[in-house]
Write an enzyme that holds these catalytic residues in place. Structure first.
Site, short mmCIF file in Angstrom:
data_model
loop_
_atom_site.label_atom_id
_atom_site.label_comp_id
_atom_site.label_asym_id
_atom_site.label_seq_id
_atom_site.Cartn_x
_atom_site.Cartn_y
_atom_site.Cartn_z
N LYS A 13 -6.51 -2.57 1.25
CA LYS A 13 -5.08 -2.02 1.04
C LYS A 13 -4.60 -0.92 2.18
O LYS A 13 -5.49 -0.29 2.84
CB LYS A 13 -5.03 -1.30 -0.39
CG LYS A 13 -3.53 -0.69 -0.58
CD LYS A 13 -3.50 0.15 -1.83
CE LYS A 13 -2.04 0.71 -2.06
NZ LYS A 13 -2.25 1.35 -3.26
N GLU A 63 3.42 11.60 -8.73
CA GLU A 63 2.03 11.49 -8.61
C GLU A 63 1.22 12.77 -8.54
O GLU A 63 1.54 13.62 -7.87
CB GLU A 63 1.87 10.51 -7.43
CG GLU A 63 0.23 10.43 -7.35
CD GLU A 63 -0.13 9.76 -6.13
OE1 GLU A 63 -1.29 9.34 -5.70
OE2 GLU A 63 0.64 8.58 -5.76
N GLU A 103 -3.65 -3.94 -6.16
CA GLU A 103 -3.24 -2.71 -5.73
C GLU A 103 -3.71 -1.65 -6.60
O GLU A 103 -4.01 -0.33 -6.09
CB GLU A 103 -1.92 -2.71 -5.32
CG GLU A 103 -1.03 -1.54 -4.70
CD GLU A 103 0.19 -1.51 -4.54
OE1 GLU A 103 1.08 -0.37 -4.17
OE2 GLU A 103 0.89 -2.54 -4.56
N GLU A 246 11.56 -2.12 -1.83
CA GLU A 246 10.96 -1.01 -2.66
C GLU A 246 11.26 0.47 -2.00
O GLU A 246 11.33 1.24 -2.60
CB GLU A 246 9.50 -1.29 -2.64
CG GLU A 246 8.97 -0.22 -3.79
CD GLU A 246 7.18 -0.73 -3.79
OE1 GLU A 246 6.33 0.36 -3.84
OE2 GLU A 246 7.09 -1.68 -3.97
#
Length: 744
Positions: A13, A63, A103, A246
């Site tokens: 990733k 987050e 992911e 996105e």
């Protein structure tokens, strides 16, 4: 660098970031935007770092990196994104997507492994769920652990950051890729941001963030900047188009606030919605943020407009007295920007009196918007209807009542609303050098109060000036108090506009001070613009040294020819003092502004009142002609490559030639009239009298309307005398003191 099957196996990733730049006409207030972000989505972590007086880094991140309470550690894994919807389909798509699962698992397992290095125990409390925010949702996992002996926040930050959610996995390989492919320095973006104490600490990850550079000085080519940051995780199965969408979704929290996302004026359902939307929009452009709203239905248009605007913060309270004192506290802040108080009609208005008195006594700005019943319900014992005109008496700096605006556009133009706000703003900000204080605006509304469709004439109600204002970002009227010789951003922009002007006019209304007349002549020399002198200006009947200033005496008659009116429309008009007594000249000014690109600039020294009956003024400077002339000279010194010289020399020559033709035509007509009859007509008397008094120092009082207009239309105009020697300055002239009965 990396190739082959081994490389692809190692790099599972990588998180690519995008920097999006937005240029803003107005200063970017980071704390204001942060408050708007919190209003949009209070579930995230809002943060702001004030870097200096003009720069700040801020954001709203979903987050959390970790939280520590003693030895107990809580951390999260957040990955993959879908747009939030009212139904559950996006959540199901997230949970079932193989690509999103890969992911997410990379992030969750990496966080678990990192915590295991410094914790005695690690537990995955939530393996996989959906974290829902207002506009987005993500896959989410929660982990906890017990920090090992001798381990600290330094160790937590070292092993956790950067997580695979902001860099990729494995860490070393992903950072190597990012250093070679990302074209900008991330700076603070995606870094750990939080706080530490002895027993507790908490850090978030600074994603969904922006860097603001605010240019509060303004000026051409000096827009404020907003750098917006967002990132996407790229794994096997990622589609570039979807990843780009996105990124757009993630920066929407900023663009919704900074970029106007409101309906067109033409699309609003009824005239009440139009009035309220224009009012709130103009106040936001002036810098207002807080709208304090009390209960009631008559104020519904104002409340809906305030609540739906992306740059407002609405505070509600059931008690108007408390609401008023909250607004008072806002006005006492460092910036001295007023809060707006919105109430319904009736005794709700009276409940604001204690706060209004305190605002007046303490010199605190506050803007009170009260809804009212229409005129046909006044003094009829209708429910919730009292006399709200001047209800606060002398405790407000200014009061204005706005009657209902017509859906047909036959009554007062909607521009009146915006120029009224500009006048209110000058009063409450003490632009005449006086004390700041409260201002009361009363609005009468007929049904419907809700945003339901009702026919209104868009063509008659909305003119080009209004539509251009709605599409822009600056106030309808720039109201600037300018101390002697001072310059600021608004003045600098004005100077640029004047320097770029190809066809300019100086319109001089009533002036009283002899020094002002000298300064006006100097200004005309600097700009090389013709002067339209009103009969009450003292310049129309004057003996002036021939300094090259073109004073036009007969514009009123020139405008009788429609062809001349079209030919002479200017780009900019500087009006000094009040408007002309000539209706034709005033119509010419308003039509030039409404039908063309002309800007009307009003100079009114020490007078915050509106001097614009047609509501077309674009700039209102509380400055004397002397100070403006000094400012122009100072600006030219700092801009040696610029000059105030109109490119269209034919404009001046044409206007001067037409003025001479009209003057000669008058002389010939009156000579013929005198030869036919010895009796003097009123126009002829004005011509003879103006010529007689120019030869001596005299005063003249004009009473009632027709003598004033006769002297305006038929007086001979100023006489000029050659200058001896090389000196071209306007250093001395004699003028006739004119007193007129403007109210007659």
């Amino acid at each position: 660098g990396m190739g082959g099957a081994d490389a692809r196996e190692r790099l599972r990733k990588v998180v690519l970031a995008r920097q999006t730049k937005a240029s803003c006409c107005n200063p970017v207030e980071a704390l204001h935007l942060l408050s708007c972000l919190q209003d949009q989505d209070c579930k995230g972590y809002q943060f702001c770092l004030i870097l200096d007086k003009d720069s700040a880094f801020f954001g709203n991140t979903p987050e959390r990196l970790y939280a520590r309470n003693g030895k107990h550690i809580a951390s999260e894994a957040v990955a993959a994104t879908r747009k939030s919807c009212v139904h559950n389909r996006p959540s199901k798509d997230l949970l079932c997507s193989a690509k999103d699962h890969r992911e997410f698992v990379v992030v969750r397992d990496s966080v678990e492994k990192a915590l295991s290095k410094i914790c005695d125990r690690v537990e995955v409390e939530v393996e996989k769920d959906v974290l829902k925010h207002v506009s987005m949702q993500h896959l989410y996992g929660r982990l906890s652990g017990t920090l090992g002996e001798g381990k600290s926040d330094y160790d937590l930050l070292s092993v956790l950051h950067p997580t695979p959610a902001v860099a990729g996995f494995p860490r070393k390989e992903s950072l190597k890729v990012l250093s070679s492919v990302e074209a900008f320095d991330r700076g603070f973006y995606s870094g750990p941001l939080g706080w530490i104490s002895g027993s507790k600490s908490e850090f978030s990850v600074a994603i969904r963030s922006a860097l603001a550079h605010s240019n509060k000085a303004g000026g051409e080519g000096k827009d404020s900047e907003l750098m917006m940051y967002a990132g996407v995780g790229v794994v096997v199965g990622s589609e570039p188009e979807l990843e780009w969408e996105e990124l757009d979704l993630k920066v929407q929290q900023f663009t919704k606030v900074v970029l106007r996302n409101q309906p067109e004026l033409r699309d609003l359902p009824n005239i009440n919605s139009v009035v309220a939307s224009m009012l709130v929009e103009e106040l936001c452009r002036l810098g207002v943020k807080y709208f304090c709203v009390g209960p009631g239905s008559r104020s519904t248009p104002l409340v809906i407009a305030a609540a739906s605007h992306p740059r407002t913060e609405v505070i509600t309270c059931g008690d108007e007295r408390s609401l008023g004192f909250f607004a008072l506290g806002v006005g006492k802040g460092k910036e001295r920007t007023p809060a707006v108080v919105i109430t319904t009609s009736g005794t709700a208005v009276a409940n604001l009196l204690p706060a209004v008195i305190e605002a007046n006594e303490s010199g605190t700005p506050m803007l009170i918007l009260t809804a009212d019943r229409p005129a046909e319900l006044q003094f009829t014992s209708a429910n919730q209807t009292i006399d709200q005109d001047h209800i606060f008496g002398r405790n407000v700096k200014w009061f204005r009542n706005f009657s209902t605006f017509s859906s047909s556009g036959d009554d007062a133009p909607l521009r009146m609303l915006l120029t009224g706000i500009a006048t209110a703003w000058r009063h409450l900000k003490g632009s005449n050098g006086g004390q700041l204080g409260p201002v009361h605006l009363n609005f009468q509304f007929r049904e419907p109060l809700a945003p339901v469709k009702q026919d209104w004439d868009r063509r008659s109600c909305l003119d080009n000036r209004l539509l251009a204002w709605w599409q822009g970002a600056t106030p309808f009227v720039s109201s600037v108090p300018v101390p002697s010789g001072a310059m600021d951003g608004d003045m600098d922009g004005f100077m640029e506009m004047v320097a770029d002007c190809k066809r300019g006019l100086i319109l001089v209304g009533t002036t009283i001070k002899h020094g002002d007349q000298l300064s006006i002549m100097r200004m005309a020399q600097i700009l090389n613009w013709p002067v339209i002198a009103d009969v009450s200006s003292g310049l129309k009947l004057a003996s002036i040294r021939d300094s090259g200033v073109h004073i036009v005496a007969h514009l009123d008659h020139i405008l009788l020819d429609q062809g001349c009116e079209d030919l002479l429309k200017p780009d900019c008009i500087i009006q000094i003092g009040r408007e002309s007594v000539s209706k034709r000249i005033n119509k010419f000014v308003s039509q030039s502004c409404l039908e063309g690109d002309c800007s009307l600039v009003v100079l009114s020294d020490g007078d915050v009142r509106q001097r614009d009956p047609e509501h077309v003024c674009s700039h209102h400077f509380n400055v004397s002609p002397s100070s403006m002339s000094e400012a122009m000279v100072g600006w030219l010194r700092g801009q040696p490559e610029r000059a105030f010289r109109m490119e269209d020399r034919k404009y001046i020559d044409t206007l001067s030639a037409l003025d001479r033709v009209v003057s000669l035509s008058f002389d010939l007509a009156f000579e013929q009239e005198e030869s036919e009859s010895p009796a003097l007509t009123e126009p002829h008397l004005s011509r003879v009298l103006s010529a007689a008094i120019l030869s001596r120092s005299a005063g003249l009082f004009l009473g009632n309307s027709m003598p004033i207009r006769d002297m305006e239309m038929y007086s001979r105009g100023p006489t000029t005398h050659p200058i001896q020697g090389e000196n071209q300055d306007v250093d001395r002239f004699s003028s006739v003191r004119i007193g007129i009965n403007r109210g007659g």
